[in-house]
Design an enzyme around this catalytic site. Sequence first.
Site, PDB file in Angstrom:
ATOM      1  N   TRP A  32       0.838  -1.219   0.000  1.00  0.00           N
ATOM      2  CA  TRP A  32       0.000   0.000   0.000  1.00  0.00           C
ATOM      3  C   TRP A  32       0.866   1.259   0.000  1.00  0.00           C
ATOM      4  O   TRP A  32       1.909   1.302   0.663  1.00  0.00           O
ATOM      5  CB  TRP A  32      -0.851   0.000   1.255  1.00  0.00           C
ATOM      6  CG  TRP A  32      -1.410   1.345   1.615  1.00  0.00           C
ATOM      7  CD1 TRP A  32      -0.818   2.312   2.385  1.00  0.00           C
ATOM      8  CD2 TRP A  32      -2.666   1.879   1.203  1.00  0.00           C
ATOM      9  NE1 TRP A  32      -1.633   3.415   2.472  1.00  0.00           N
ATOM     10  CE2 TRP A  32      -2.776   3.175   1.759  1.00  0.00           C
ATOM     11  CE3 TRP A  32      -3.712   1.389   0.412  1.00  0.00           C
ATOM     12  CZ2 TRP A  32      -3.891   3.987   1.559  1.00  0.00           C
ATOM     13  CZ3 TRP A  32      -4.823   2.197   0.213  1.00  0.00           C
ATOM     14  CH2 TRP A  32      -4.912   3.479   0.777  1.00  0.00           C
ATOM     15  N   ASN A  34       0.219   5.787   0.258  1.00  0.00           N
ATOM     16  CA  ASN A  34      -0.556   7.026   0.078  1.00  0.00           C
ATOM     17  C   ASN A  34       0.397   8.202  -0.094  1.00  0.00           C
ATOM     18  O   ASN A  34       1.352   8.072  -0.890  1.00  0.00           O
ATOM     19  CB  ASN A  34      -1.682   7.211   1.101  1.00  0.00           C
ATOM     20  CG  ASN A  34      -1.328   7.205   2.559  1.00  0.00           C
ATOM     21  OD1 ASN A  34      -1.008   6.167   3.101  1.00  0.00           O
ATOM     22  ND2 ASN A  34      -1.386   8.333   3.221  1.00  0.00           N
ATOM     23  N   ASP A  35       0.228   9.298   0.567  1.00  0.00           N
ATOM     24  CA  ASP A  35       0.878  10.571   0.214  1.00  0.00           C
ATOM     25  C   ASP A  35       2.353  10.485  -0.197  1.00  0.00           C
ATOM     26  O   ASP A  35       3.137   9.791   0.459  1.00  0.00           O
ATOM     27  CB  ASP A  35       0.894  11.528   1.413  1.00  0.00           C
ATOM     28  CG  ASP A  35      -0.397  11.591   2.161  1.00  0.00           C
ATOM     29  OD1 ASP A  35      -1.371  10.967   1.744  1.00  0.00           O
ATOM     30  OD2 ASP A  35      -0.433  12.279   3.194  1.00  0.00           O
ATOM     31  N   PHE A  91       3.985   9.636   9.940  1.00  0.00           N
ATOM     32  CA  PHE A  91       3.045  10.281   9.018  1.00  0.00           C
ATOM     33  C   PHE A  91       3.804  11.226   8.080  1.00  0.00           C
ATOM     34  O   PHE A  91       5.016  11.345   8.125  1.00  0.00           O
ATOM     35  CB  PHE A  91       1.966  11.033   9.804  1.00  0.00           C
ATOM     36  CG  PHE A  91       0.779  10.177  10.207  1.00  0.00           C
ATOM     37  CD1 PHE A  91       0.852   8.789  10.232  1.00  0.00           C
ATOM     38  CD2 PHE A  91      -0.422  10.771  10.565  1.00  0.00           C
ATOM     39  CE1 PHE A  91      -0.245   8.001  10.596  1.00  0.00           C
ATOM     40  CE2 PHE A  91      -1.535   9.998  10.928  1.00  0.00           C
ATOM     41  CZ  PHE A  91      -1.447   8.621  10.944  1.00  0.00           C
ATOM     42  N   SER A  92       3.039  11.957   7.265  1.00  0.00           N
ATOM     43  CA  SER A  92       3.631  12.737   6.164  1.00  0.00           C
ATOM     44  C   SER A  92       4.544  13.861   6.632  1.00  0.00           C
ATOM     45  O   SER A  92       4.410  14.382   7.740  1.00  0.00           O
ATOM     46  CB  SER A  92       2.514  13.306   5.295  1.00  0.00           C
ATOM     47  OG  SER A  92       1.928  12.254   4.581  1.00  0.00           O
ATOM     48  N   ARG A 162      -0.133  18.074  11.978  1.00  0.00           N
ATOM     49  CA  ARG A 162       0.693  17.181  11.147  1.00  0.00           C
ATOM     50  C   ARG A 162       1.109  17.788   9.805  1.00  0.00           C
ATOM     51  O   ARG A 162       0.782  18.894   9.473  1.00  0.00           O
ATOM     52  CB  ARG A 162      -0.030  15.854  10.929  1.00  0.00           C
ATOM     53  CG  ARG A 162      -1.373  15.930  10.245  1.00  0.00           C
ATOM     54  CD  ARG A 162      -1.928  14.514  10.028  1.00  0.00           C
ATOM     55  NE  ARG A 162      -3.195  14.537   9.336  1.00  0.00           N
ATOM     56  CZ  ARG A 162      -4.376  14.519   9.947  1.00  0.00           C
ATOM     57  NH1 ARG A 162      -4.461  14.490  11.264  1.00  0.00           N
ATOM     58  NH2 ARG A 162      -5.487  14.543   9.242  1.00  0.00           N
ATOM     59  N   ASP A 163       1.842  16.956   9.063  1.00  0.00           N
ATOM     60  CA  ASP A 163       2.224  17.182   7.662  1.00  0.00           C
ATOM     61  C   ASP A 163       3.142  18.394   7.456  1.00  0.00           C
ATOM     62  O   ASP A 163       2.869  19.268   6.610  1.00  0.00           O
ATOM     63  CB  ASP A 163       0.966  17.297   6.770  1.00  0.00           C
ATOM     64  CG  ASP A 163       0.053  16.089   6.897  1.00  0.00           C
ATOM     65  OD1 ASP A 163       0.515  15.050   7.411  1.00  0.00           O
ATOM     66  OD2 ASP A 163      -1.119  16.181   6.482  1.00  0.00           O
ATOM     67  N   GLU A 217      -4.974  19.087   5.123  1.00  0.00           N
ATOM     68  CA  GLU A 217      -3.818  18.213   5.226  1.00  0.00           C
ATOM     69  C   GLU A 217      -2.756  18.627   4.209  1.00  0.00           C
ATOM     70  O   GLU A 217      -3.035  19.329   3.236  1.00  0.00           O
ATOM     71  CB  GLU A 217      -4.233  16.751   4.970  1.00  0.00           C
ATOM     72  CG  GLU A 217      -5.280  16.248   5.956  1.00  0.00           C
ATOM     73  CD  GLU A 217      -5.635  14.762   5.786  1.00  0.00           C
ATOM     74  OE1 GLU A 217      -5.722  14.065   6.808  1.00  0.00           O
ATOM     75  OE2 GLU A 217      -5.827  14.307   4.650  1.00  0.00           O
ATOM     76  N   TRP A 325      -9.588   9.293  -0.642  1.00  0.00           N
ATOM     77  CA  TRP A 325      -9.891   8.541   0.585  1.00  0.00           C
ATOM     78  C   TRP A 325     -11.296   7.944   0.564  1.00  0.00           C
ATOM     79  O   TRP A 325     -11.609   7.040   1.339  1.00  0.00           O
ATOM     80  CB  TRP A 325      -9.693   9.414   1.827  1.00  0.00           C
ATOM     81  CG  TRP A 325      -8.255   9.563   2.214  1.00  0.00           C
ATOM     82  CD1 TRP A 325      -7.524  10.724   2.267  1.00  0.00           C
ATOM     83  CD2 TRP A 325      -7.345   8.514   2.606  1.00  0.00           C
ATOM     84  NE1 TRP A 325      -6.236  10.462   2.654  1.00  0.00           N
ATOM     85  CE2 TRP A 325      -6.096   9.113   2.874  1.00  0.00           C
ATOM     86  CE3 TRP A 325      -7.468   7.137   2.746  1.00  0.00           C
ATOM     87  CZ2 TRP A 325      -4.983   8.382   3.282  1.00  0.00           C
ATOM     88  CZ3 TRP A 325      -6.360   6.400   3.151  1.00  0.00           C
ATOM     89  CH2 TRP A 325      -5.140   7.022   3.415  1.00  0.00           C
TER      90      TRP A 325
HETATM   91  C1  FRU Z   1      -3.218  12.590   4.012  1.00  0.00           C
HETATM   92  C2  FRU Z   1      -2.908  12.022   5.384  1.00  0.00           C
HETATM   93  C3  FRU Z   1      -1.986  12.945   6.152  1.00  0.00           C
HETATM   94  C4  FRU Z   1      -1.316  12.015   7.104  1.00  0.00           C
HETATM   95  C5  FRU Z   1      -1.186  10.751   6.287  1.00  0.00           C
HETATM   96  C6  FRU Z   1      -1.302   9.488   7.079  1.00  0.00           C
HETATM   97  O1  FRU Z   1      -3.651  11.636   3.099  1.00  0.00           O
HETATM   98  O2  FRU Z   1      -4.103  11.800   6.079  1.00  0.00           O
HETATM   99  O3  FRU Z   1      -2.628  14.019   6.779  1.00  0.00           O
HETATM  100  O4  FRU Z   1      -0.072  12.499   7.529  1.00  0.00           O
HETATM  101  O5  FRU Z   1      -2.206  10.795   5.316  1.00  0.00           O
HETATM  102  O6  FRU Z   1      -1.053   8.377   6.276  1.00  0.00           O
END
Ligand code: FRU
Length: 527
Positions: A32, A34-35, A91-92, A162-163, A217, A325
């Site tokens: 998997w 994501n970001d 996380f990101s 975050r991020d 985000e 999402w």
């Molecule tokens: C965005 C997010 C971020 C977070 C990450 C977690 O898609 O929700 O805010 O850091 O994914 O996987």
Amino acid sequence: MSTFLDAARPETPPAETARFRPAIHFTARNTWLNDPNGLVFHDGLYHLFFQNNPYGNVWGNMSWGHATSRDLLHWTEHPVAIACDESEDIFSGSVVVDHGNTSGFSTADAPALVAIYTSAYKAASEHHGTQAQSLAYSTDAGMTWHKYGGNPVLARNSAHFRDPKVFRYEGGQGTCWIMVAVEAQHQKVVFYRSDDLKTWDFLSDFGPMNADQGEWECPDLFPLAVDGDPDNVKWVLIVNVNPGAVAGGSGGQYFVGQFDGTRFVPDASSVAAPAGVSALGDPAAAAAALQQCLWLDWGRDCYASVSFSNVPEGRRIMIGWMNNWDYANQLPTAPWRSSMTLAREVRLTAADGSARLVQQPVLGGNSLTGEQPASKKLMHADNLGLQDSALRLPDAERGSAQVIKAEILPGNARRIEFRLFASADGSEGTILRFEPDGSRLVLDRRQSGESRFHAKFASVESAPLAIEDGVLRLQIVVDHCSVEVFAQGGTALLTDLVFPGTEARENWLSAAGGPATILQLTVSALS
Ligand code: FRU
């Protein structure tokens, strides 16, 4: 907690899904993603770190995966760079090249790469339930990473902080590091400054404004010269929002304005809803205001877009996560799930007294590396009339993506339509349609193949499209499970995932309701 946690459901049974694996979009081998995280150019390599579950193909165990590329089209996956443990998920965040060794992490002449990521604290941590910003560093050009012993470096006693995106800022008062991050559930971007990446001082915050019906985000902030004019530099603030994007679910909005080292102030022309569309109350008013916000992409599948740091010549290149999402955990592929968008080079151009982003896919021929794309021209046509007729384009081929470039004079036609990944009997296909009367470009994936894996997948999205000089200009990249459309030189984008049936490989272009002229059309294969 965040909506993506609620959305995580058991995996759908894997079909035979190798046919969906893209040729020129990054996917993790077996897991998997994501970001995109920590996008950085260093020593001739583009590094793509990414949110990764090293143990599965649904969201969880968040760690930073790692891949590198010389041309932004072909990627080599490396071992996990920063792994989760029992006390935190990773996380990101972002990566900077610490040229001046401000952090003290360098051991020799070579600068350290420093990752600023979000620690999402778990049960085994004393900070359980909060999110804070932490550092990891690499002294071998990004291949191995060490967590900093003084983590976290910035906490707000918040569960949704975050991020972090960090960049070097040079202003009147000198040089410092600036961090943009989010208080996700308050729809706020927060700004901090630091001299050494370890101690951070609060500067200001921004928001809610414009699209605010979901969590904010993955922010980003960077300067660009409008039409290349060094005397007219503006700042672009990227704010991803989930849900509540214009096409539904996840999406990326941006603001153009000024940043003085402390505060971001948007230009009036960037503001559609000063207190956020949710403050408008009435759903119709909110929907109308969403159309006025500035969107990086009007499709369903471009989220968490952020830019590379340290790219020479002031170039600004972004990558997004090609997913949403709403259904991300259910995409019908295995063992891998999810991919990135193509890299997109962004510029600012003056439009109607304001400045707007234009985005072009990076398709090789990279001026930095001198490398040429392995592109093969499949078809070329010019000055071809079309009237209530359809032109067959080369079929989609396993193993390569197709780039379709078209300049079309709609003339009196009432509809120009591309039918992509179409089956021979016409029952299946992804439709890209322009209707001059409505001035919108529409992408319809309701008959695009597999769509029943989630109730929200079958959809139609559209972008407003003004064709001032009467010529419709499209660049369409079609790659096994995606359609990315760059219209009018990159002023409007539409990105959608599609999962076509095994035999659905035909591509067609048609005009209806009157004569149209194809001024130029080329179809190339890229692998
Ligand atoms: C965005 C997010 C971020 C977070 C990450 C977690 O898609 O929700 O805010 O850091 O994914 O996987």
